[in-house]
Each structure stands twice: as C-alpha cells, then as structure tokens.
Scaffold this motif. Structure first.
Motif, short mmCIF file in Angstrom:
data_model
loop_
_atom_site.label_atom_id
_atom_site.label_comp_id
_atom_site.label_asym_id
_atom_site.label_seq_id
_atom_site.Cartn_x
_atom_site.Cartn_y
_atom_site.Cartn_z
N GLN A 117 0.81 -1.21 0.00
CA GLN A 117 0.00 0.00 0.00
C GLN A 117 0.85 1.27 0.00
O GLN A 117 0.35 2.35 -0.27
CB GLN A 117 -0.95 0.01 1.21
CG GLN A 117 -0.32 0.49 2.51
CD GLN A 117 0.61 -0.51 3.14
OE1 GLN A 117 0.73 -1.66 2.68
NE2 GLN A 117 1.26 -0.10 4.22
N GLY A 118 2.11 1.15 0.29
CA GLY A 118 3.02 2.29 0.26
C GLY A 118 3.27 2.90 1.63
O GLY A 118 2.39 2.85 2.51
N THR A 119 4.45 3.47 1.80
CA THR A 119 4.79 4.17 3.03
C THR A 119 5.55 5.44 2.66
O THR A 119 6.40 5.44 1.77
CB THR A 119 5.63 3.28 3.97
OG1 THR A 119 5.86 3.96 5.21
CG2 THR A 119 6.98 2.91 3.37
N GLN A 120 5.22 6.54 3.31
CA GLN A 120 5.78 7.84 2.97
C GLN A 120 7.16 8.02 3.60
O GLN A 120 7.36 7.78 4.80
CB GLN A 120 4.86 8.96 3.46
CG GLN A 120 5.38 10.36 3.21
CD GLN A 120 5.38 10.74 1.75
OE1 GLN A 120 4.39 10.53 1.03
NE2 GLN A 120 6.48 11.33 1.28
N VAL A 121 8.09 8.47 2.77
CA VAL A 121 9.42 8.86 3.23
C VAL A 121 9.62 10.32 2.85
O VAL A 121 9.48 10.68 1.68
CB VAL A 121 10.52 7.99 2.59
CG1 VAL A 121 11.90 8.56 2.90
CG2 VAL A 121 10.41 6.56 3.09
N THR A 122 9.91 11.15 3.83
CA THR A 122 10.13 12.57 3.60
C THR A 122 11.50 12.95 4.14
O THR A 122 11.80 12.71 5.31
CB THR A 122 9.05 13.42 4.28
OG1 THR A 122 7.76 13.03 3.80
CG2 THR A 122 9.27 14.90 3.96
N VAL A 123 12.31 13.53 3.26
CA VAL A 123 13.65 13.94 3.64
C VAL A 123 13.71 15.47 3.58
O VAL A 123 13.53 16.06 2.50
CB VAL A 123 14.71 13.32 2.71
CG1 VAL A 123 16.11 13.70 3.19
CG2 VAL A 123 14.55 11.82 2.66
N SER A 124 13.97 16.09 4.70
CA SER A 124 14.02 17.55 4.75
C SER A 124 15.45 18.04 4.54
O SER A 124 16.41 17.38 4.91
CB SER A 124 13.49 18.04 6.10
OG SER A 124 14.32 17.58 7.14
N SER A 125 15.54 19.21 3.94
CA SER A 125 16.87 19.77 3.64
C SER A 125 17.39 20.61 4.78
O SER A 125 16.69 20.91 5.73
CB SER A 125 16.80 20.60 2.36
OG SER A 125 15.84 21.62 2.51
#
Length: 125
Positions: A117-125
């Motif tokens: 179903q997907g999993t969110q990955v967020t990489v902040s700068s």
C-alpha cells in the motif's frame, strides 16, 4: 492473493537514515523476487531496488546505488530497504513489490505481480 505490508517510513533530515520493512502474508513469497519502487508527487513510479528469491542477486537504480541496501529474511517472509545518506530528492511514497513469476526477477512495473500500500518517506533539507 498475497498481502504486502510496509513499515518504517517517516521524516528524516538530509544525510540521515531510515529502514523500510515489508512483510508478506504468503509463505510462497520465498520463491519470488522482491523489490522496492517509489513515486514522488507529480512523477511516475520508478524502480529503486530488487532482490532475487535466494538473496544472492540484487539490483539498484543508479540514483540509490551505494546508499541503499536491499535484503531479505525468508524465514520471516520479510524484505528490508536500508536507506543511508538520504537526500531531499529521495522523498516519495515507497512501495514494496513481489515478482510476477516465481524464481524470476523484479526489474520494472510489468515484472511485478503484487504491490504493497506504500509508506511515505520525507527527507528535509
């Protein structure tokens, strides 16, 4: 129909690490290649990494080679994606995938038989 359940996504700063895990509901998944794909907003889903049924062969996209490592534990029906040195451009929904044919390999969308179903990955700068 096999179910694939991802976990481990989240928010991390650039340069950090995350480990994604995918659990397969069917024991027969040990005969199938497994892989990870990702889709960023406004972009098409793209191949990230794959591992064959035995764990002996792995493939990576050029954009993650040297930073990401795919592995599997057939005793637990799981596949993992260790992501190091993360960059903002790695931000996406990450999908676990199982190959369409037993003992085949995951290379692109048509070679996938089942998706998580997907999993969110967020990489902040």
């Amino acid at each position: 129909q096999v179910q694939l359940v991802e976990s481990g996504g989240g928010l991390v700063q650039a340069g950090g690490s995350l480990r994604l895990s995918c659990a397969a509901s069917s024991r027969t998944s040990v005969r199938y290649a497994m892989g990870w794909f990702r889709q960023a907003p406004g972009k098409e889903r793209e191949f990230v990494a794959a591992i064959d049924w035995s764990g002996d062969t792995t493939n990576y996209s050029d954009s993650v080679k040297g930073r990401f490592t795919i592995s599997r534990d057939n005793a637990k029906n799981t596949v993992a994606l260790q992501m190091n040195s993360l960059k903002p451009e790695d931000t996406a929904v990450y999908y676990c995938a199982r190959g369409r044919a037993s003992f085949g390999m995951v290379r692109d969308g048509p070679t996938v038989g089942s998706w998580g179903q997907g999993t969110q990955v967020t990489v902040s700068s």
